[in-house]
Design an enzyme around this catalytic site. Sequence first.
Site, PDB file in Angstrom:
ATOM      1  N   ASP A   1      42.359  47.883  37.339  1.00  0.00           N
ATOM      2  CA  ASP A   1      43.278  46.788  37.672  1.00  0.00           C
ATOM      3  C   ASP A   1      44.044  47.159  38.941  1.00  0.00           C
ATOM      4  O   ASP A   1      44.719  48.182  38.985  1.00  0.00           O
ATOM      5  CB  ASP A   1      44.238  46.581  36.489  1.00  0.00           C
TER       6      ASP A   1
ATOM      7  N   ASP B   1      46.273  44.945  40.579  1.00  0.00           N
ATOM      8  CA  ASP B   1      47.520  44.206  40.844  1.00  0.00           C
ATOM      9  C   ASP B   1      48.519  44.261  39.683  1.00  0.00           C
ATOM     10  O   ASP B   1      49.512  43.535  39.673  1.00  0.00           O
ATOM     11  CB  ASP B   1      47.209  42.749  41.205  1.00  0.00           C
TER      12      ASP B   1
ATOM     13  N   ASP C   1      39.882  43.914  38.083  1.00  0.00           N
ATOM     14  CA  ASP C   1      39.613  42.942  39.144  1.00  0.00           C
ATOM     15  C   ASP C   1      38.725  43.547  40.230  1.00  0.00           C
ATOM     16  O   ASP C   1      38.450  44.747  40.226  1.00  0.00           O
ATOM     17  CB  ASP C   1      40.925  42.403  39.728  1.00  0.00           C
TER      18      ASP C   1
ATOM     19  N   ASN D   1      20.427  31.646  29.229  1.00  0.00           N
ATOM     20  CA  ASN D   1      20.053  31.038  27.952  1.00  0.00           C
ATOM     21  C   ASN D   1      20.947  29.859  27.597  1.00  0.00           C
ATOM     22  O   ASN D   1      20.490  28.865  27.049  1.00  0.00           O
ATOM     23  CB  ASN D   1      20.127  32.080  26.839  1.00  0.00           C
TER      24      ASN D   1
ATOM     25  N   ASP E   1      22.624  25.820  24.428  1.00  0.00           N
ATOM     26  CA  ASP E   1      21.418  26.319  25.096  1.00  0.00           C
ATOM     27  C   ASP E   1      20.911  25.342  26.150  1.00  0.00           C
ATOM     28  O   ASP E   1      20.902  24.123  25.934  1.00  0.00           O
ATOM     29  CB  ASP E   1      20.309  26.553  24.060  1.00  0.00           C
TER      30      ASP E   1
ATOM     31  N   ASP F   1      20.815  38.015  30.874  1.00  0.00           N
ATOM     32  CA  ASP F   1      21.248  38.138  29.487  1.00  0.00           C
ATOM     33  C   ASP F   1      20.257  37.463  28.528  1.00  0.00           C
ATOM     34  O   ASP F   1      19.751  36.371  28.829  1.00  0.00           O
ATOM     35  CB  ASP F   1      22.625  37.456  29.368  1.00  0.00           C
TER      36      ASP F   1
ATOM     37  N   HIS G   1      15.570  34.925  24.132  1.00  0.00           N
ATOM     38  CA  HIS G   1      15.999  33.757  23.373  1.00  0.00           C
ATOM     39  C   HIS G   1      15.896  32.451  24.158  1.00  0.00           C
ATOM     40  O   HIS G   1      16.214  31.393  23.632  1.00  0.00           O
ATOM     41  CB  HIS G   1      17.444  33.936  22.909  1.00  0.00           C
TER      42      HIS G   1
ATOM     43  N   GLU H   1      17.442  41.636  29.598  1.00  0.00           N
ATOM     44  CA  GLU H   1      17.838  42.189  28.296  1.00  0.00           C
ATOM     45  C   GLU H   1      16.929  41.622  27.214  1.00  0.00           C
ATOM     46  O   GLU H   1      17.003  40.436  26.892  1.00  0.00           O
ATOM     47  CB  GLU H   1      19.288  41.818  27.978  1.00  0.00           C
TER      48      GLU H   1
HETATM   49 MG    MG Z   1      44.259  42.626  37.831  1.00  0.00          MG
END
Ligand code: MG
Length: 750
Positions: free
Chosen positions: A151, A153, A159, A232, A419, A455, A459, A498
């Site tokens: 992080d 900020d 981020d 998917n 889907d 991902d 499926h 995957e």
């Molecule tokens: Mg942040």
Amino acid sequence: MKRILKYILTVAAIIAVLSSCGGNSKETPDVKVTLSATPTTVTFAPKANGTKVIAVSTTGDWTATPSATWFHLDKTSGKGKGSISVTADENAGSDERTGSIRISVSGAPDVTVSVSQLADNMVALSASPAQFDGNKRASTTYQLLVYSFADSDGDGIGDFNGIASKLDYLSDVMGATALWLSPVHPAMSYHGYDVLDYFSLNPEYGTEADFRNLLAAAKAKGIDIYLDYVLNHSGSKHPWFLEAAADETSPYRDYYIFSENPSGDIKAGLFAMFPKTGYDAGQWFPLGDADLGAKGRFRFDLDWKSDSAPVVTVTETDAAVEMGSSEKYIYYGNDDKCRAFVDDGDGKYHIVVDFNSDWGFLIRTSSETWDNGTKYGGKAGSIITFGEPYVLNNTEAADIVFKAATYYHSHFWTDWFADFNYGAADEADKSKAFIDLASSADKWINMGVAGLRLDAVKHIYWSETSSENPTFLDKWYDHCNATYKAAGNSGDIFMVGEVFSDAPATYSYYDGLPSVFEFSFWWKLKNVLNNRSAGTFVSDIIGYHNSYKARRSDAVPGIKLSNHDEDRAASDLGKSLPKEKQAAAFLLTAGGRPFIYQGEELGYWGTKASGDEYVRTPMMWNKNSSSLASKRLGSKIDKSMLTASISVETQLADEASLLNVYKTFSTLRNTYPALAEGEMSATSIRDPAIASWYMISGNSKLLVIHNVANSDKTIEVDDSMAHCVALLGTAYVDGTSLKLGANSSVVFEL
Ligand code: MG
């Protein structure tokens, strides 16, 4: 004044002692005798310089008895805690000497310490790798969770600028040449796998300018950025889906799959993504908050002659409301009522209730549990009509509804995902959803993104094993690769899919993609380490890799330990640091493209049992944990794990840390082409506890040997052991004999 105070304190102390003695005087404490010794294995070099010290911890009187005369103890008995110094004469012989020390105390089992001394000609190995020239040769990818990595900020959310601030770590310590970022698009949930807009970035992570800065800064360090793409499904709050759901004439209606009668429509062949038979119509969700139920005083009659197909009939009535006491229940209502039927005998039941339920009803055979098929409903898309018998089932067991609903398809048993509809696989690239999603990918590729992690690709089409998913992925890859090349990049775009399955089930996916995650690598490796048996690990992995190559010449599997969807490696390995270190050494000396998951290099533990968040813990950069990117995980963080000792700061300063094993072996992989891009092949070493293989690329050849046993192993090695380039643990060489310590690994350059 001081004297008076001293007097008072003295009297108080005497009283305290007396009361303490008085309290215990009538009891004989039952003290259990314990005995331990550390370490329990002692090894001397041939010249025997130095003394080895064994710490003895006990509550009794102990004796120590040596089994051999070539080493000497400074004492052979003691009281309570103590230590024994062991010295050995020089070993002038060519045989290793062994012996033991038996430590005994009355009332506890003996403890035996093994003592050995190497033969005169045994040489302790140390690693002398070639100096790394700064040219990262390997394709080591670091998997990070944007929300919990770093992080910048102070809002507690990881981020893009936070990632940019850690590029030195990622490049110099982890040796990374690529980063796989968790989904960066606006999404419904913290993890991002329910995207709301594929064309923009989650503002919590930063602006497009921040993202461009990250791309440029990473590129300057020789690091590519890969995005996690979810093809998917979208989130069910995606504007495409909301528009499609609200209006049958919406241009987005075809992006998803809708039906008022999924079973019937599938049988009629209306959906190109599903076969007419062999696929049940499950995993459909009714649109919106439609009222599918009814309201009024109803009589429900059950005809339960058989458990496999009982029948319910509903009629409107003015009869009095009833209370039953049978083992058949009606479950209904917006406040989840559960009422027992009246047993009329002979398999017949009935009940009269004041019914008011927006979602319809279910029949149950237990008021306590939903398990073991105790829930009976209907088929999704079918409706019940007053006065007409309705056949129940307890397999699909969808809500029994009174009105027709429109359903949408989602594979994942959650109404958060909707889907996508790509139509027939061989025409998928002509579907509107494909065209729009491909256009979004083009935007990021043109901005500088060099790869995608896809991902849940097994499926997308209904069957994991049909050719449809590979066909679809081939079209997706070709589109993105064309964009990548048109943007002026040399080589091909990287893309890894995957497929959460054993390796053989992934072979066909290489028809569509150059890389697929090899989950089997870790599933097998953890068994090797926990069972302390190499088994068929090496031959299995080599077999898989040959099968991928036979399918596609540029195939490269994504090898890994755990990831964000699995229990942490350290948890799987019983938090054993030697095993965690050796797992890292396996990963970074094997063929394929290694992926290192955020926190694995620090030894993070955690399981999914109490929530996925526990395997997605924020990075602990400094001893002080105040700046953790923890906000998106809420309270689901194991604070007992995040102590100063596990931090990057502490482990970088500790040469013996797990993090430094990752650093050493990542650097090694970047130094030697045979490790960076080589293929694995079998050696002639045969020992149940030894996993060994060659890594070969052109003229570059390395020999990798891992001892997974809990003790020393001596093996014969046909190849030269003159140049050791990596060592984890201990290793000694005597001619063609190699003695490897417990959980020790060694790499020789040939
Ligand atoms: Mg942040």
